[in-house]
Scaffold this motif. Structure first.
Motif, PDB file in Angstrom:
ATOM      1  N   LEU A  24     -25.402 -95.404  -0.894  1.00  9.68           N
ATOM      2  CA  LEU A  24     -23.631 -95.365  -1.192  1.00  9.68           C
ATOM      3  C   LEU A  24     -23.259 -95.885  -2.918  1.00  9.68           C
ATOM      4  N   PHE A  25     -22.244 -96.269  -2.884  1.00  8.10           N
ATOM      5  CA  PHE A  25     -21.477 -95.097  -4.298  1.00  8.10           C
ATOM      6  C   PHE A  25     -21.455 -96.765  -4.998  1.00  8.10           C
ATOM      7  N   PRO A  26     -22.232 -96.766  -5.745  1.00  9.15           N
ATOM      8  CA  PRO A  26     -22.699 -97.926  -6.732  1.00  9.15           C
ATOM      9  C   PRO A  26     -21.023 -98.281  -7.123  1.00  9.15           C
ATOM     10  N   HIS A  27     -20.160 -97.723  -7.695  1.00  9.54           N
ATOM     11  CA  HIS A  27     -19.405 -97.986  -8.571  1.00  9.54           C
ATOM     12  C   HIS A  27     -18.291 -98.392  -7.620  1.00  9.54           C
ATOM     13  N   LYS A  28     -18.453 -99.133  -5.931  1.00 11.89           N
ATOM     14  CA  LYS A  28     -17.691 -99.541  -5.205  1.00 11.89           C
ATOM     15  C   LYS A  28     -17.787-100.539  -4.265  1.00 11.89           C
ATOM     16  N   THR A  29     -17.494-100.921  -3.463  1.00 12.06           N
ATOM     17  CA  THR A  29     -17.578-102.091  -2.986  1.00 12.06           C
ATOM     18  C   THR A  29     -17.799-102.251  -1.227  1.00 12.06           C
ATOM     19  N   ALA A  30     -18.194-102.548  -0.485  1.00 10.88           N
ATOM     20  CA  ALA A  30     -19.324-101.787   0.417  1.00 10.88           C
ATOM     21  C   ALA A  30     -17.480-101.202   1.320  1.00 10.88           C
ATOM     22  N   LEU A  31     -16.644-101.981   1.189  1.00 10.59           N
ATOM     23  CA  LEU A  31     -15.452-101.749   1.745  1.00 10.59           C
ATOM     24  C   LEU A  31     -14.225-100.187   0.836  1.00 10.59           C
ATOM     25  N   GLU A  32     -14.778-100.466   0.503  1.00  8.64           N
ATOM     26  CA  GLU A  32     -14.285 -99.239  -0.697  1.00  8.64           C
ATOM     27  C   GLU A  32     -15.313 -97.768  -0.319  1.00  8.64           C
ATOM     28  N   ASN A  33     -16.682 -98.205  -0.539  1.00  9.07           N
ATOM     29  CA  ASN A  33     -17.586 -97.034   0.024  1.00  9.07           C
ATOM     30  C   ASN A  33     -16.977 -95.923   1.868  1.00  9.07           C
ATOM     31  N   ILE A  34     -16.686 -97.471   2.512  1.00 10.16           N
ATOM     32  CA  ILE A  34     -16.328 -97.348   3.502  1.00 10.16           C
ATOM     33  C   ILE A  34     -15.159 -96.072   3.611  1.00 10.16           C
ATOM     34  N   THR A  35     -13.692 -96.773   2.972  1.00 10.34           N
ATOM     35  CA  THR A  35     -12.599 -95.949   2.770  1.00 10.34           C
ATOM     36  C   THR A  35     -12.156 -95.034   1.700  1.00 10.34           C
ATOM     37  N   LEU A  36     -13.050 -94.598   1.370  1.00  9.26           N
ATOM     38  CA  LEU A  36     -13.095 -93.618  -0.044  1.00  9.26           C
ATOM     39  C   LEU A  36     -12.729 -92.182   0.755  1.00  9.26           C
ATOM     40  N   ALA A  37     -13.284 -92.021   1.506  1.00 13.43           N
ATOM     41  CA  ALA A  37     -13.088 -90.817   2.389  1.00 13.43           C
ATOM     42  C   ALA A  37     -11.876 -90.362   3.582  1.00 13.43           C
ATOM     43  N   LEU A  38     -12.165 -91.060   4.133  1.00  9.30           N
ATOM     44  CA  LEU A  38     -10.683 -92.025   4.449  1.00  9.30           C
ATOM     45  C   LEU A  38      -9.290 -92.099   3.339  1.00  9.30           C
ATOM     46  N   LEU A  39      -9.008 -92.265   3.045  1.00  9.91           N
ATOM     47  CA  LEU A  39      -8.117 -92.600   1.347  1.00  9.91           C
ATOM     48  C   LEU A  39      -7.920 -90.976   1.143  1.00  9.91           C
ATOM     49  N   LYS A  40      -8.985 -90.046   1.093  1.00  8.45           N
ATOM     50  CA  LYS A  40      -8.677 -88.923  -0.008  1.00  8.45           C
ATOM     51  C   LYS A  40      -9.098 -87.798   1.056  1.00  8.45           C
ATOM     52  N   ILE A  41      -9.461 -87.865   2.066  1.00 12.07           N
ATOM     53  CA  ILE A  41      -9.953 -86.832   2.552  1.00 12.07           C
ATOM     54  C   ILE A  41      -8.564 -86.747   3.823  1.00 12.07           C
ATOM     55  N   LYS A  42      -8.817 -87.732   4.827  1.00 10.94           N
ATOM     56  CA  LYS A  42      -7.874 -88.223   5.749  1.00 10.94           C
ATOM     57  C   LYS A  42      -6.272 -87.976   5.372  1.00 10.94           C
ATOM     58  N   LYS A  43      -6.322 -89.224   4.028  1.00 12.18           N
ATOM     59  CA  LYS A  43      -5.309 -89.256   3.464  1.00 12.18           C
ATOM     60  C   LYS A  43      -3.773 -90.769   3.988  1.00 12.18           C
ATOM     61  N   TYR A  44      -4.987 -91.552   4.689  1.00 10.29           N
ATOM     62  CA  TYR A  44      -4.442 -93.006   5.391  1.00 10.29           C
ATOM     63  C   TYR A  44      -4.288 -93.416   4.528  1.00 10.29           C
ATOM     64  N   THR A  45      -3.039 -94.725   4.467  1.00 11.40           N
ATOM     65  CA  THR A  45      -2.879 -95.471   3.418  1.00 11.40           C
ATOM     66  C   THR A  45      -4.009 -96.780   3.536  1.00 11.40           C
ATOM     67  N   LYS A  46      -3.327 -97.120   2.135  1.00  8.22           N
ATOM     68  CA  LYS A  46      -4.586 -97.650   1.509  1.00  8.22           C
ATOM     69  C   LYS A  46      -4.818 -99.083   3.137  1.00  8.22           C
ATOM     70  N   ALA A  47      -3.838 -99.178   3.499  1.00  9.73           N
ATOM     71  CA  ALA A  47      -3.934-100.927   4.526  1.00  9.73           C
ATOM     72  C   ALA A  47      -3.812 -99.906   5.902  1.00  9.73           C
ATOM     73  N   GLU A  48      -4.368 -98.755   6.024  1.00 10.94           N
ATOM     74  CA  GLU A  48      -4.609 -98.112   7.490  1.00 10.94           C
ATOM     75  C   GLU A  48      -6.168 -97.776   6.563  1.00 10.94           C
ATOM     76  N   ALA A  49      -6.696 -97.056   5.673  1.00  7.01           N
ATOM     77  CA  ALA A  49      -8.197 -97.390   5.783  1.00  7.01           C
ATOM     78  C   ALA A  49      -8.491 -98.939   5.740  1.00  7.01           C
ATOM     79  N   GLU A  50      -8.310 -99.601   5.187  1.00  7.01           N
ATOM     80  CA  GLU A  50      -8.657-100.671   4.936  1.00  7.01           C
ATOM     81  C   GLU A  50      -8.533-101.370   6.685  1.00  7.01           C
ATOM     82  N   GLN A  51      -8.019-101.308   7.199  1.00  8.72           N
ATOM     83  CA  GLN A  51      -7.857-101.740   8.497  1.00  8.72           C
ATOM     84  C   GLN A  51      -8.897-101.124   9.140  1.00  8.72           C
ATOM     85  N   ARG A  52      -9.763 -99.816   9.411  1.00  4.69           N
ATOM     86  CA  ARG A  52     -10.482 -99.080  10.305  1.00  4.69           C
ATOM     87  C   ARG A  52     -11.408 -99.902   9.333  1.00  4.69           C
ATOM     88  N   GLY A  53     -12.040 -99.941   8.038  1.00  3.60           N
ATOM     89  CA  GLY A  53     -13.065-100.419   6.955  1.00  3.60           C
ATOM     90  C   GLY A  53     -13.428-101.255   7.135  1.00  3.60           C
TER      91      GLY A  53
END
Lengths: 218, 240
Positions: free
Chosen positions: B88-117
């Motif tokens: 896991l990425f230690p500088h991120k929370t559990a949720l941020e670990n999941i949303t990072l790739a969604l935000l940066k690769i799949k270009k989800y909005t923050k709300a979409e990524a967090e919902q999915r996370g």
């Protein structure tokens, strides 16, 4: 008492020197960090055409004294390339950046390599490119670990600016030199300059501890 | 789904994988067992090219991942991976670990990524831990977040590299449960494991590896009860 009056009279000039010293250090460190980051990432690359230039750069700069580098670029290479003398400030910032940059390459390399290989693999396995993995996963963790070494280099660079007095840049040491060249109070003014360097550096050290504490709280 | 043709891998003069041929079908759960050093993990890591195969081909969903024309990063988005040490990425929370790739690769909005996370955290039973950093989670929880992180990219296949080997015994169950649920939903899974009970229960097929080759394969009952190879029987006698 006479000592303090003497220093107080020259304070405006000395403070101008302090300002120049800080400007030189900040600007050089900014450029050096950029150099350190770019060459640091090249240094940890497996590709020879990236790794070798970074190694050569570090080897040459770390293998020669800063004083020699200043003289070499200002009196030697720059006039040869540009056909005339460059401004001492430009040359000074160039050499200081180049010099500190080489040490920062090693700091970046050590920081990046200190991050567990699994972090890199986790990033790549998710579909991040090499660059994205560096940017979003490796560097944020590495930079946090680099802070003490980075501060150390910053301190060294602040003191290294004093060598630029040789090419006539009016930083702190040079300011003192111009004063005691007139009044012959070298001992007093060098002591005062020493104290001023000490204050600058310790203020910075205090500031960096504060940053470290804040970052480790997260 | 995955087709491996004559895969080989050498580290210098050491040949760790030899002429591996295997096909893994959609929705199939395949467990790879075998002694340590048999090449199980290396084989798994060749399937998303974390390890560069020396020879052979790996086809995933009709794409040859060794083909220079194919973008390996796009292929990897389709292949989730779970590691022995979670990573896991230690500088991120559990949720941020999941949303990072969604935000940066799949270009989800923050709300979409967090919902999915959050949905994925709920799936692995960790909604309450969304905002905690990984170091404050137990090993079992970390591994469940890691599974959720891999699932976020909606992969067609999930690779598991000894997902429970680094866990305290009392946490193995919770991770295996999440994996069982995934299997039941029809996820295609390739699992390197030492959990023979789990393999027996969940796997559609078991591959036994030794010395860099697949020595034997079969359905759990047939492999566990009547292995054809002497070497397989020997290994199973040691671990069962």
């Amino acid at each position: 008492m006479e000592f303090f009056n003497l220093i107080a009279d020259s304070m405006p000039l000395l403070l101008q020197g302090v300002q120049k010293t800080i400007e030189l250090a900040l600007l050089s460190l900014l450029l050096a960090t950029t150099l350190g980051l770019v060459f640091g990432i090249m240094r940890v690359s497996k590709k020879a055409y990236l790794q070798v230039p970074a190694k050569v750069y570090v080897s040459i700069i770390r293998g020669t004294p800063l004083y020699v580098q200043i003289i070499f670029f200002y009196f030697g290479l720059f006039p040869l390339i540009f056909g005339r003398a460059t401004s001492p400030i430009t040359a000074g910032i160039f050499v200081l950046s180049l010099h500190a940059g080489a040490y920062l390459v090693e700091i970046f390399r050590a920081g990046i390599e200190s991050i567990d290989r699994g972090q890199f693999e986790a990033g790549r396995a998710l579909g991040f490119t090499h660059g994205q993995t560096m940017r979003y996963i490796i560097l944020p963790q590495a930079i946090k670990r680099m802070i003490p070494a980075f501060v150390n280099q910053f301190i060294i660079s602040i003191k290294d600016t004093s060598l630029l007095a040789t090419i006539g840049i009016a930083e702190l040491t040079y300011s003192a030199q111009t004063i005691y060249a007139v009044n012959f109070k070298a001992f007093e003014f060098l002591a005062a300059v020493g104290v001023m360097y000490w204050v600058i550096i310790n203020a910075l050290t205090w500031f960096s501890h504060w940053i470290e504490r804040r970052l480790s709280a997260v | 789904m995955i087709k491996v043709n004559d895969l080989g891998k050498s580290f210098g003069s050491a040949e760790v994988l030899k002429h591996i041929n295997v096909e893994i079908y959609k929705q199939e759960v395949v467990c790879i067992i075998g002694p340590s050093g048999s090449g199980k993990s290396t084989f798994l890591r060749c399937l998303n090219r974390l390890e560069e195969p020396s020879t052979g081909e790996v086809w995933i969903d009709g794409k040859n991942i060794m083909d220079k024309q194919e973008n390996i990063n796009t292929i990897r988005q389709n292949v989730g991976m779970v590691f022995q040490h979670f990573n896991l990425f230690p500088h991120k929370t559990a949720l941020e670990n999941i949303t990072l790739a969604l935000l940066k690769i799949k270009k989800y909005t923050k709300a979409e990524a967090e919902q999915r996370g959050l949905k994925l955290l709920e799936k692995v039973g960790l909604s309450a831990k969304a905002n905690q950093h990984s170091h404050s989670l137990s090993g079992g929880q970390q591994q469940r977040v890691a599974i959720a992180r891999a699932l976020a990219m909606e992969p067609q296949v999930m690779l598991f590299d000894e997902p429970t080997s680094a866990l305290d015994p009392e946490m193995v169950g919770e991770v295996l449960q999440v994996m069982k649920d995934l299997a039941r939903e029809g996820m295609t899974m390739v699992i390197v494991t030492h959990e023979m009970g789990f393999a027996k229960e969940v796997a559609d097929r078991i591959l036994f590896m030794d010395g860099g080759s697949i020595l034997e394969e079969g359905q759990p009952t047939e492999l566990f009860l009547q292995a054809k190879q002497e070497r397989t029987r020997e290994f199973l006698k040691m671990v069962l």
